[in-house]
Design a protein around this motif. Sequence first.
Motif, mmCIF file in Angstrom:
data_model
loop_
_atom_site.group_PDB
_atom_site.id
_atom_site.type_symbol
_atom_site.label_atom_id
_atom_site.label_comp_id
_atom_site.label_asym_id
_atom_site.label_seq_id
_atom_site.Cartn_x
_atom_site.Cartn_y
_atom_site.Cartn_z
ATOM 1 N N VAL A 28 -3.172 5.826 1.398
ATOM 2 C CA VAL A 28 -3.028 7.276 1.232
ATOM 3 C C VAL A 28 -1.604 7.729 1.557
ATOM 4 N N PRO A 29 -1.011 7.338 2.712
ATOM 5 C CA PRO A 29 0.385 7.742 2.943
ATOM 6 C C PRO A 29 1.347 7.227 1.878
ATOM 7 N N HIS A 30 1.104 6.011 1.373
ATOM 8 C CA HIS A 30 1.976 5.480 0.323
ATOM 9 C C HIS A 30 1.891 6.344 -0.928
ATOM 10 N N GLN A 31 0.680 6.703 -1.318
ATOM 11 C CA GLN A 31 0.521 7.526 -2.524
ATOM 12 C C GLN A 31 1.109 8.925 -2.326
ATOM 13 N N GLU A 32 1.001 9.455 -1.115
ATOM 14 C CA GLU A 32 1.598 10.767 -0.835
ATOM 15 C C GLU A 32 3.121 10.704 -0.912
ATOM 16 N N ARG A 33 3.703 9.629 -0.362
ATOM 17 C CA ARG A 33 5.162 9.470 -0.457
ATOM 18 C C ARG A 33 5.583 9.326 -1.911
ATOM 19 N N ARG A 34 4.833 8.546 -2.659
ATOM 20 C CA ARG A 34 5.184 8.337 -4.068
ATOM 21 C C ARG A 34 5.133 9.653 -4.844
ATOM 22 N N ALA A 35 4.151 10.503 -4.547
ATOM 23 C CA ALA A 35 4.047 11.804 -5.219
ATOM 24 C C ALA A 35 5.256 12.678 -4.908
ATOM 25 N N ARG A 36 5.852 12.486 -3.709
ATOM 26 C CA ARG A 36 7.047 13.252 -3.325
ATOM 27 C C ARG A 36 8.331 12.538 -3.746
ATOM 28 N N ALA A 37 8.202 11.399 -4.428
ATOM 29 C CA ALA A 37 9.364 10.583 -4.801
ATOM 30 C C ALA A 37 10.166 10.194 -3.566
ATOM 31 N N GLU A 38 9.457 9.888 -2.483
ATOM 32 C CA GLU A 38 10.072 9.554 -1.204
ATOM 33 C C GLU A 38 9.986 8.049 -0.966
ATOM 34 N N LYS A 39 11.114 7.423 -0.726
ATOM 35 C CA LYS A 39 11.138 5.986 -0.481
ATOM 36 C C LYS A 39 10.926 5.686 0.996
ATOM 37 N N HIS A 40 10.281 4.541 1.255
ATOM 38 C CA HIS A 40 10.132 4.063 2.631
ATOM 39 C C HIS A 40 10.660 2.629 2.668
ATOM 40 N N PRO A 41 11.780 2.387 3.358
ATOM 41 C CA PRO A 41 12.422 1.065 3.297
ATOM 42 C C PRO A 41 11.603 -0.066 3.915
ATOM 43 N N VAL A 42 10.594 0.260 4.699
ATOM 44 C CA VAL A 42 9.784 -0.784 5.317
ATOM 45 C C VAL A 42 8.483 -0.991 4.543
ATOM 46 N N LEU A 43 7.732 0.076 4.335
ATOM 47 C CA LEU A 43 6.367 -0.053 3.834
ATOM 48 C C LEU A 43 6.252 -0.131 2.315
ATOM 49 N N ASP A 44 7.227 0.405 1.573
ATOM 50 C CA ASP A 44 7.141 0.326 0.105
ATOM 51 C C ASP A 44 7.019 -1.111 -0.375
ATOM 52 N N PHE A 45 7.678 -2.013 0.321
ATOM 53 C CA PHE A 45 7.690 -3.436 -0.036
ATOM 54 C C PHE A 45 6.278 -3.970 -0.250
ATOM 55 N N LEU A 46 5.330 -3.497 0.546
ATOM 56 C CA LEU A 46 3.969 -4.009 0.494
ATOM 57 C C LEU A 46 3.231 -3.577 -0.763
ATOM 58 N N PHE A 47 3.794 -2.605 -1.487
ATOM 59 C CA PHE A 47 3.160 -2.121 -2.712
ATOM 60 C C PHE A 47 4.039 -2.300 -3.942
ATOM 61 N N THR A 48 5.273 -2.734 -3.751
ATOM 62 C CA THR A 48 6.177 -2.918 -4.890
ATOM 63 C C THR A 48 6.487 -4.400 -5.103
ATOM 64 N N TYR A 49 7.006 -5.056 -4.063
ATOM 65 C CA TYR A 49 7.206 -6.501 -4.170
ATOM 66 C C TYR A 49 5.862 -7.186 -4.397
ATOM 67 N N TYR A 50 4.859 -6.814 -3.617
ATOM 68 C CA TYR A 50 3.502 -7.298 -3.854
ATOM 69 C C TYR A 50 2.839 -6.362 -4.859
ATOM 70 N N SER A 51 2.441 -6.915 -5.976
ATOM 71 C CA SER A 51 2.018 -6.090 -7.121
ATOM 72 C C SER A 51 0.511 -5.844 -7.126
ATOM 73 N N TYR A 52 -0.017 -5.433 -5.990
ATOM 74 C CA TYR A 52 -1.438 -5.125 -5.888
ATOM 75 C C TYR A 52 -1.566 -3.624 -5.720
ATOM 76 N N ARG A 53 -2.208 -2.983 -6.671
ATOM 77 C CA ARG A 53 -2.270 -1.527 -6.672
ATOM 78 C C ARG A 53 -3.032 -1.012 -5.449
ATOM 79 N N PRO A 54 -2.630 0.147 -4.935
ATOM 80 C CA PRO A 54 -3.372 0.732 -3.820
ATOM 81 C C PRO A 54 -4.856 0.890 -4.117
ATOM 82 N N SER A 55 -5.197 1.254 -5.351
ATOM 83 C CA SER A 55 -6.619 1.424 -5.693
ATOM 84 C C SER A 55 -7.360 0.102 -5.613
ATOM 85 N N TYR A 56 -6.681 -1.012 -5.939
ATOM 86 C CA TYR A 56 -7.320 -2.324 -5.817
ATOM 87 C C TYR A 56 -7.467 -2.711 -4.353
#
Length: 293
Positions: A28-56
Motif C-alpha cells: 500500500v505505501p509503495h502504491q501510494e508513493r507511485r501515485a504521487r510519482a515519489e521515488k524511494h531509494p531503498v524500498l522501490d528496489f523491491l518492486f522494480t528490480y524484482y518484477s513481482y507486482r504488488p497485487s501478486y
Amino acid sequence: MSGVEILAEPDWLAREAAHVERMRRWTVPHQERRARAEKHPVLDFLFTYYSYRPSYLERWQPGPGVVLAGPAARRFLDRKGYVATAGGVELDPAGFTEGKARTAEFVLGLLTATASRAPRLSCFGLHEWAMVYREPADSVRHDQVPLRLGSAGTDAVVESLDIRCGHFDAFRFFTADARPRNELTPSRETQVALEQPGCLHANMDLFKWAYKLGPFVPAELVADCFELAVEIRTLDMRASPYDLAGLGYPPVRIETAPGRAEYARAQGEFVRRADPLRHRLIAHCHRLVSAGP
C-alpha cells in the motif's frame, strides 16, 4: 506432488486474510508513493528490480498438493492454473510445465551450491560504491539523494579498499572504471560456481526464486523471503555511499574499521536467517522436480 492436504474453508480464508494484511504493510505505501510519482531509494528496489507486482505479492496461494474446500474456493477458478476436484479447488498439476521444471532445476542447483559453501563476510557492501565510482554527480542511480562523502570522497573509499563482489547481478551495474578493481569477474555462466551465503544479494534473491516458481510455492514462503529481502535491502543501502539519514536510515560507515565490523556482524546475522529459507526452497524444489511436469 503426492499426498493431498484438504484445507477447510475457515482455515484457508484465515491464512489468506493474514497474508494479505501482512503484505499490504509494504504494497500500500509503495502504491501510494507511485501515485504521487515519489521515488524511494531503498524500498522501490523491491518492486522494480524484482518484477513481482504488488497485487501478486498480496495474492495468497496454497501451493501444490493442497485442496481448498468450501464454496468460496470457486473464485480461484478465475485464476490461471486452478481446477475443480471432488473435494474443492487445487492447482492443476498440468500447470507445472517443462519451463517451470527447468526453472525449478536451475533454482535447486543454484541454492544447493550456495548452501554448500562457507559464507564470506569481507565485501563490506562496496558494490553500491562501485556503482557510482567516477560517475558524474547527476548520473548516479539515486540522484535525488546526496552522496555522504561527495564524489571525490566516494571514489577515495573505492580506491582504498579491496572489492570482492561475486554476485553477477550486482557486478553488472559497476561503472566501467570500477569493474577492473573487482577481484572477480562474475558472469551469468559462473553464477552457480560463485554465489555464496554471505552475499546480501544472494540472500535477497531468495525472494526472486520463490516468486519465479509461483504459484507452485506457498504464499507464506514467498512472504517470508520478501520480508527478509526488505531488511537486507535496508542494510545494503545504509552501508551505501548515499546520505539517507533524512529518510530514517542512519549510515553504516563502511569507510571506517568500526563500520566494516558492524556491517560484517549484520551480514552474518542475515546468513543465519537466510539459511532456513534457502533450505525450505531447496526442499520445495526437490519435491517439484521429483514430481515432474
